[in-house]
Scaffold this motif. Structure first.
Motif, PDB file in Angstrom:
ATOM      1  N   ASN A 287      13.796  13.395 -12.288  1.00 40.72           N
ATOM      2  CA  ASN A 287      12.953  11.787 -13.115  1.00 40.72           C
ATOM      3  C   ASN A 287      13.774  12.052 -15.016  1.00 40.72           C
ATOM      4  O   ASN A 287      12.666  12.551 -15.151  1.00 40.72           O
ATOM      5  CB  ASN A 287      12.162  11.052 -12.699  1.00 40.72           C
ATOM      6  CG  ASN A 287      11.848  10.051 -13.927  1.00 40.72           C
ATOM      7  OD1 ASN A 287      12.816   9.316 -14.659  1.00 40.72           O
ATOM      8  ND2 ASN A 287      11.393   8.393 -13.191  1.00 40.72           N
ATOM      9  N   ASP A 290      10.701  11.378 -17.257  1.00 40.95           N
ATOM     10  CA  ASP A 290       9.279  12.466 -17.190  1.00 40.95           C
ATOM     11  C   ASP A 290       9.318  12.430 -16.195  1.00 40.95           C
ATOM     12  O   ASP A 290       9.629  12.219 -14.474  1.00 40.95           O
ATOM     13  CB  ASP A 290       8.234  10.733 -17.066  1.00 40.95           C
ATOM     14  CG  ASP A 290       7.172  11.536 -17.326  1.00 40.95           C
ATOM     15  OD1 ASP A 290       6.708  13.072 -17.163  1.00 40.95           O
ATOM     16  OD2 ASP A 290       5.748  10.461 -17.739  1.00 40.95           O
ATOM     17  N   GLU A 293       6.654  12.554 -13.185  1.00 34.16           N
ATOM     18  CA  GLU A 293       7.054  11.694 -12.574  1.00 34.16           C
ATOM     19  C   GLU A 293       8.497  10.609 -11.005  1.00 34.16           C
ATOM     20  O   GLU A 293       9.003  11.608 -11.432  1.00 34.16           O
ATOM     21  CB  GLU A 293       6.765   9.827 -13.272  1.00 34.16           C
ATOM     22  CG  GLU A 293       5.707   9.850 -13.888  1.00 34.16           C
ATOM     23  CD  GLU A 293       4.860   8.962 -14.128  1.00 34.16           C
ATOM     24  OE1 GLU A 293       4.614   9.068 -12.412  1.00 34.16           O
ATOM     25  OE2 GLU A 293       3.491   9.493 -13.997  1.00 34.16           O
ATOM     26  N   HIS A 297       7.400   4.712  -9.980  1.00 30.71           N
ATOM     27  CA  HIS A 297       6.281   4.525 -10.353  1.00 30.71           C
ATOM     28  C   HIS A 297       5.828   3.519  -9.187  1.00 30.71           C
ATOM     29  O   HIS A 297       6.440   2.932  -8.406  1.00 30.71           O
ATOM     30  CB  HIS A 297       5.909   3.213 -11.487  1.00 30.71           C
ATOM     31  CG  HIS A 297       5.719   4.084 -12.151  1.00 30.71           C
ATOM     32  ND1 HIS A 297       5.086   5.471 -13.578  1.00 30.71           N
ATOM     33  CD2 HIS A 297       7.380   4.739 -13.965  1.00 30.71           C
ATOM     34  CE1 HIS A 297       5.258   5.616 -13.974  1.00 30.71           C
ATOM     35  NE2 HIS A 297       6.981   5.344 -14.822  1.00 30.71           N
ATOM     36  N   SER A 298       4.343   4.393  -8.705  1.00 30.56           N
ATOM     37  CA  SER A 298       3.944   3.693  -7.275  1.00 30.56           C
ATOM     38  C   SER A 298       3.332   1.828  -7.880  1.00 30.56           C
ATOM     39  O   SER A 298       2.463   2.462  -9.429  1.00 30.56           O
ATOM     40  CB  SER A 298       2.949   4.810  -6.700  1.00 30.56           C
ATOM     41  OG  SER A 298       1.696   4.798  -7.898  1.00 30.56           O
ATOM     42  N   LYS A 302      -4.254   2.987 -12.621  1.00 32.58           N
ATOM     43  CA  LYS A 302      -4.422   4.092 -13.070  1.00 32.58           C
ATOM     44  C   LYS A 302      -5.905   3.628 -13.860  1.00 32.58           C
ATOM     45  O   LYS A 302      -5.926   2.800 -14.191  1.00 32.58           O
ATOM     46  CB  LYS A 302      -3.942   4.784 -13.921  1.00 32.58           C
ATOM     47  CG  LYS A 302      -2.675   6.041 -13.159  1.00 32.58           C
ATOM     48  CD  LYS A 302      -1.810   5.805 -14.291  1.00 32.58           C
ATOM     49  CE  LYS A 302      -0.686   7.083 -13.512  1.00 32.58           C
ATOM     50  NZ  LYS A 302       0.419   7.781 -14.392  1.00 32.58           N
ATOM     51  N   VAL A 323       0.119   0.665 -13.442  1.00 37.26           N
ATOM     52  CA  VAL A 323       1.071   1.365 -13.913  1.00 37.26           C
ATOM     53  C   VAL A 323       2.647   0.985 -13.529  1.00 37.26           C
ATOM     54  O   VAL A 323       3.369   0.421 -13.113  1.00 37.26           O
ATOM     55  CB  VAL A 323       0.999   2.633 -12.930  1.00 37.26           C
ATOM     56  CG1 VAL A 323       3.395   3.458 -13.704  1.00 37.26           C
ATOM     57  CG2 VAL A 323       0.395   3.530 -12.468  1.00 37.26           C
ATOM     58  N   THR A 325       6.387  -0.336 -13.401  1.00 36.82           N
ATOM     59  CA  THR A 325       7.601  -0.197 -12.970  1.00 36.82           C
ATOM     60  C   THR A 325       8.479  -0.082 -14.158  1.00 36.82           C
ATOM     61  O   THR A 325       8.477   0.036 -15.497  1.00 36.82           O
ATOM     62  CB  THR A 325       8.456  -1.467 -11.967  1.00 36.82           C
ATOM     63  OG1 THR A 325       8.309  -2.135 -13.018  1.00 36.82           O
ATOM     64  CG2 THR A 325       7.379  -1.929 -11.027  1.00 36.82           C
ATOM     65  N   ARG A 326       9.750   0.998 -14.449  1.00 34.02           N
ATOM     66  CA  ARG A 326      10.145   1.344 -14.695  1.00 34.02           C
ATOM     67  C   ARG A 326      11.867   1.030 -14.644  1.00 34.02           C
ATOM     68  O   ARG A 326      11.574  -0.240 -13.652  1.00 34.02           O
ATOM     69  CB  ARG A 326      10.723   2.892 -14.508  1.00 34.02           C
ATOM     70  CG  ARG A 326       9.253   4.139 -14.995  1.00 34.02           C
ATOM     71  CD  ARG A 326       8.385   3.959 -16.178  1.00 34.02           C
ATOM     72  NE  ARG A 326       9.523   3.954 -17.228  1.00 34.02           N
ATOM     73  CZ  ARG A 326      10.232   5.112 -17.545  1.00 34.02           C
ATOM     74  NH1 ARG A 326       9.666   6.567 -16.966  1.00 34.02           N
ATOM     75  NH2 ARG A 326      11.213   5.575 -18.684  1.00 34.02           N
ATOM     76  N   GLY A 483       6.277  10.829 -21.112  1.00 31.44           N
ATOM     77  CA  GLY A 483       7.466  10.400 -21.151  1.00 31.44           C
ATOM     78  C   GLY A 483       8.576  10.034 -21.924  1.00 31.44           C
ATOM     79  O   GLY A 483       8.120  10.018 -23.310  1.00 31.44           O
ATOM     80  N   TYR A 489       3.261   5.432 -20.663  1.00 28.50           N
ATOM     81  CA  TYR A 489       2.918   6.468 -20.044  1.00 28.50           C
ATOM     82  C   TYR A 489       2.071   6.408 -20.396  1.00 28.50           C
ATOM     83  O   TYR A 489       0.564   7.283 -20.224  1.00 28.50           O
ATOM     84  CB  TYR A 489       3.843   7.746 -19.810  1.00 28.50           C
ATOM     85  CG  TYR A 489       4.951   7.865 -19.592  1.00 28.50           C
ATOM     86  CD1 TYR A 489       4.883   7.742 -18.338  1.00 28.50           C
ATOM     87  CD2 TYR A 489       5.994   7.324 -20.106  1.00 28.50           C
ATOM     88  CE1 TYR A 489       6.150   7.420 -17.184  1.00 28.50           C
ATOM     89  CE2 TYR A 489       7.389   7.193 -19.216  1.00 28.50           C
ATOM     90  CZ  TYR A 489       7.366   7.476 -18.550  1.00 28.50           C
ATOM     91  OH  TYR A 489       9.156   7.545 -17.332  1.00 28.50           O
TER      92      TYR A 489
END
Length: 507
Positions: A287, A290, A293, A297-298, A302, A323, A325-326, A483, A489
Motif C-alpha cells: 500500500n 502506508d 497497512e 483496512h479491516s 482500534k 479504523v 476505510t481508505r 501514512g 492513521y
C-alpha cells in the motif's frame, strides 16, 4: 508567480453596505453575522444529541458570469470560536474533495457504514476532531471537485494559478459573509497535492494583504502534510525511502543508485530504467499510502489506551475508534512526479495501470463518504445542490484538465517564511507516495539555520515522531507509523501537533 492585480473589495464586489456592516459588527462585539440559511441545523446519520459547536455550509460564487461556485463546510471551534484560530483545509489530487479530510481524517464525526450498500452511514462524534481547538473550513476546490461546480465547462480546464486565484476570491467573499472571524488568527492547511495549493494560495493572500485589499485577512501561517513540492526532491525520494525501510536490498539500491547516478525522477538510460523496474517489482504489492497497512483496512476497532490530561481538558474521552476505510488516489502516483504540464487524473492512471503502463493505484474504498454525500437528505441539510443538478459526489474527479503551472514550491516557501509567516511541514513516515525523505531534504535546502535540533517529540511519554526547527518559523516533523493522510492513521498524534503548533508551543 505573477497574477493579475485585484481591486479593493468595494470596487471588485460592489459591497459597500457590507463594509459598513463589518465595521459595526467588529465594533459592537456581535458574535454572529453568518448568511441567512447557512447554518446546518441537523446532520443526517448523527443521533448523538446536540452538536458540540455550530456548523455552516453553502456556496460562494467566485465568478458570476460563469456561475463558478465553490462549496464550503464550516465547523466552528468547540472551545472558543470567537478567539480560536480559523483554518482552511484543502485536500489534494488535484481533483480530490476536501470532504476526504472531513469524513476520514479530522472532521467532527467518525463515519461507520450503514450496513448495506448505499445506506445512510452512522455518525458519532470524533474525539480527535481539529474543531476541538480551531474553527475549520473544508473547501472543495477548484470548481468541478466534490460539491463545487461551474455552469461553464471551460472552467474545468484549470491549473495551480487559477485555483489559487479562485480560492483567494473565495476567502475574500467568505470573510465578508463571516466578518466576525476577521480578527481571528487565520491559517491555511492541506495535504498531498495541497502541497501546491497551500503555498500558492498563501502567496495570493499575502499579496492581497500587502496590496491593501479588503477585507484584510489576519493570515499567520500554513501547514502542509505529506505534500508535493518539487520535481527533483520528490522524484528522488522513493528509492532512498524504500532502501531505508528495508523494502529493497542493499544490492538493488546500489544498482539503482549507480545506474541512475542518484537521479531517479528523470530516467535517461535503459540501464537506469531496468534498475528502477527491479525496485518497482519489489514494492508492487505494498500500500503506497502506508507501507504498514494492507490494501484494505479491516473493519475492526482500534483501542485508544490512554488519553493525556491535556486532551481530557479539551473534552476528549477514552473510547474505541473505528479504523476508517481508505480512498482511491490522493497524491502523485508512484515514480511519476508531474513536471510542468498537464496532470493526469487518477482515473487515467488506473486505466494505464490496467494495461501495465504504470504501477497501479492501490485498491481503496470511499464507500462511506460516497453514500453520505450522495444522500439527498444530506445534500439538503448541508445546503448543497442535489445530485440531479450537479451530479454525484466523487472523492476524486476526472472532470478536470489540470495543469501544474506554478513550478517548484521551494521559491514560494522561501518567500513566505522570509516574510515572517510560520510554516509547519509534516510527514507520516510510512507514506511511500510522497516520502518523508524528499520533504526532509527540501526543507533543509532552504538554507535556514537550525534553532531546534533533530529530536523526538512525545505523547504519553512515548515517541510520536521527530522534529527539527529552523529559522523564520519553519518546522519539519515526522509522525511515527503514519501514512499519507496523517490524521486518519494517527488521530491522537495529529490533534497533538496541530493544537501545539497553533498555540505557538514547541512540538
Amino acid at each position: 508567480m505573477a497574477a493579475s492585480a485585484r481591486k479593493p473589495r468595494s470596487a471588485a464586489f460592489g459591497l459597500l453596505p457590507l463594509l459598513l456592516t463589518t465595521a459595526l459588527l467588529l465594533g459592537c462585539g456581535c458574535v454572529r453575522a453568518a448568511p441567512s440559511g447557512a447554518e446546518v441545523t441537523q446532520v443526517p446519520g448523527f443521533d448523538g444529541g446536540a452538536l458540540p459547536s455550530r456548523h455552516f455550509a453553502g456556496y460562494v460564487t467566485v465568478n458570476e458570469s460563469h456561475g463558478r461556485r465553490l462549496f464550503y463546510y464550516l465547523v466552528e471551534s468547540e472551545r472558543d470560536p470567537a478567539n480560536d484560530p480559523v483554518v482552511l483545509w484543502l485536500n489534494g489530487g488535484p481533483g480530490c474533495s476536501s470532504f476526504d479530510g472531513f469524513v476520514y481524517e479530522h472532521g467532527p464525526f467518525n463515519f461507520e457504514s450503514g450496513g448495506s450498500p448505499g445506506s445512510l452511514p452512522k455518525l458519532q462524534l470524533n474525539p480527535y476532531s481539529w474543531s476541538k481547538v480551531s474553527s475549520v473550513i473544508y473547501l472543495d476546490s477548484p470548481a468541478g471537485v466534490g460539491l463545487s461546480y461551474s455552469k461553464n465547462q471551460a472552467d474545468y480546464q484549470t491549473g495551480d494559478l487559477k485555483t489559487a486565484a479562485d480560492s483567494h476570491t473565495f476567502l475574500l467573499k467568505w470573510f465578508q459573509m463571516y466578518p466576525e472571524f476577521l480578527k481571528n488568527p487565520f491559517y491555511i492547511a492541506g495535504e498531498s497535492y495541497a502541497g501546491v495549493y497551500v503555498p500558492t494560495l498563501s502567496h495570493e493572500v499575502v499579496k492581497g494583504i500587502r496590496g491593501g485589499i479588503s477585507p484584510k485577512i489576519n493570515f499567520k501561517g500554513y501547514m502542509v502534510g505529506n505534500g508535493v513540492c518539487d520535481t527533483v526532491f520528490d522524484g528522488n525520494a522513493l528509492v532512498p525511502f524504500a532502501h531505508g525501510m528495508g523494502l529493497i536490498s542493499n544490492e538493488i539500491y546500489k544498482e539503482a543508485n549507480t545506474a541512475c547516478q542518484g537521479n531517479y525522477w528523470n530516467v535517461v538510460s535503459d540501464k537506469c530504467e531496468r534498475a528502477l523496474s527491479k525496485v518497482d517489482m519489489e514494492i508492487d504489492g505494498l500500500n503506497i499510502y502506508d507501507i504498514l497497512e494492507p490494501c484494505y483496512h479491516s473493519t475492526s476497532i482500534k483501542e485508544v489506551t490512554k488519553i493525556p490530561q491535556s486532551f481530557k481538558d479539551l473534552g476528549v474521552t477514552n473510547k474505541s475508534l473505528p479504523v476508517r476505510t481508505r480512498m482511491l488516489g490522493r497524491a502523485w502516483p508512484l515514480r511519476a512526479p508531474v513536471r510542468d504540464g498537464r496532470v493526469p487524473s487518477w482515473q487515467e492512471f488506473a486505466s494505464k495501470a490496467a494495461t501495465g503502463a504504470v504501477s497501479g493505484v492501490p485498491c481503496m474504498s470511499d464507500e462511506v463518504a460516497t453514500a453520505w454525500l450522495n444522500n439527498e437528505s444530506v445534500r439538503s441539510a448541508i445546503h448543497a445542490e442535489p445530485v440531479s443538478s450537479i451530479g454525484p459526489w466523487l472523492l476524486c474527479t476526472d472532470n478536470l484538465d489540470f495543469h501544474h503551472d506554478a513550478g517548484s514550491m521551494i521559491v514560494y516557501h522561501k518567500n513566505l517564511t522570509s516574510q515572517g509567516y510560520r510554516a509547519f511541514i509534516f510527514s507520516g513516515d510510512h507514506d511511500m507516495c510522497v516520502p518523508y525523505t524528499g520533504t526532509e531534504a527540501w526543507t533543509a535546502s532552504l538554507g535556514y539555520g537550525v534553532v531546534d535540533s533533530w529530536r523526538p517529540w512525545f505523547i504519553n511519554e512515548q515517541v510520536s515522531g521527530y522534529t527539527q526547527g529552523y529559522e523564520n518559523g519553519l518546522t519539519f516533523a515526522t509522525i511515527k507509523g503514519a501514512g499519507h493522510t496523517v490524521p486518519e492513521y494517527k488521530p491522537q498524534e495529529a490533534l497533538a501537533f496541530y493544537s501545539r503548533w497553533l498555540a505557538g508551543s514547541k512540538l
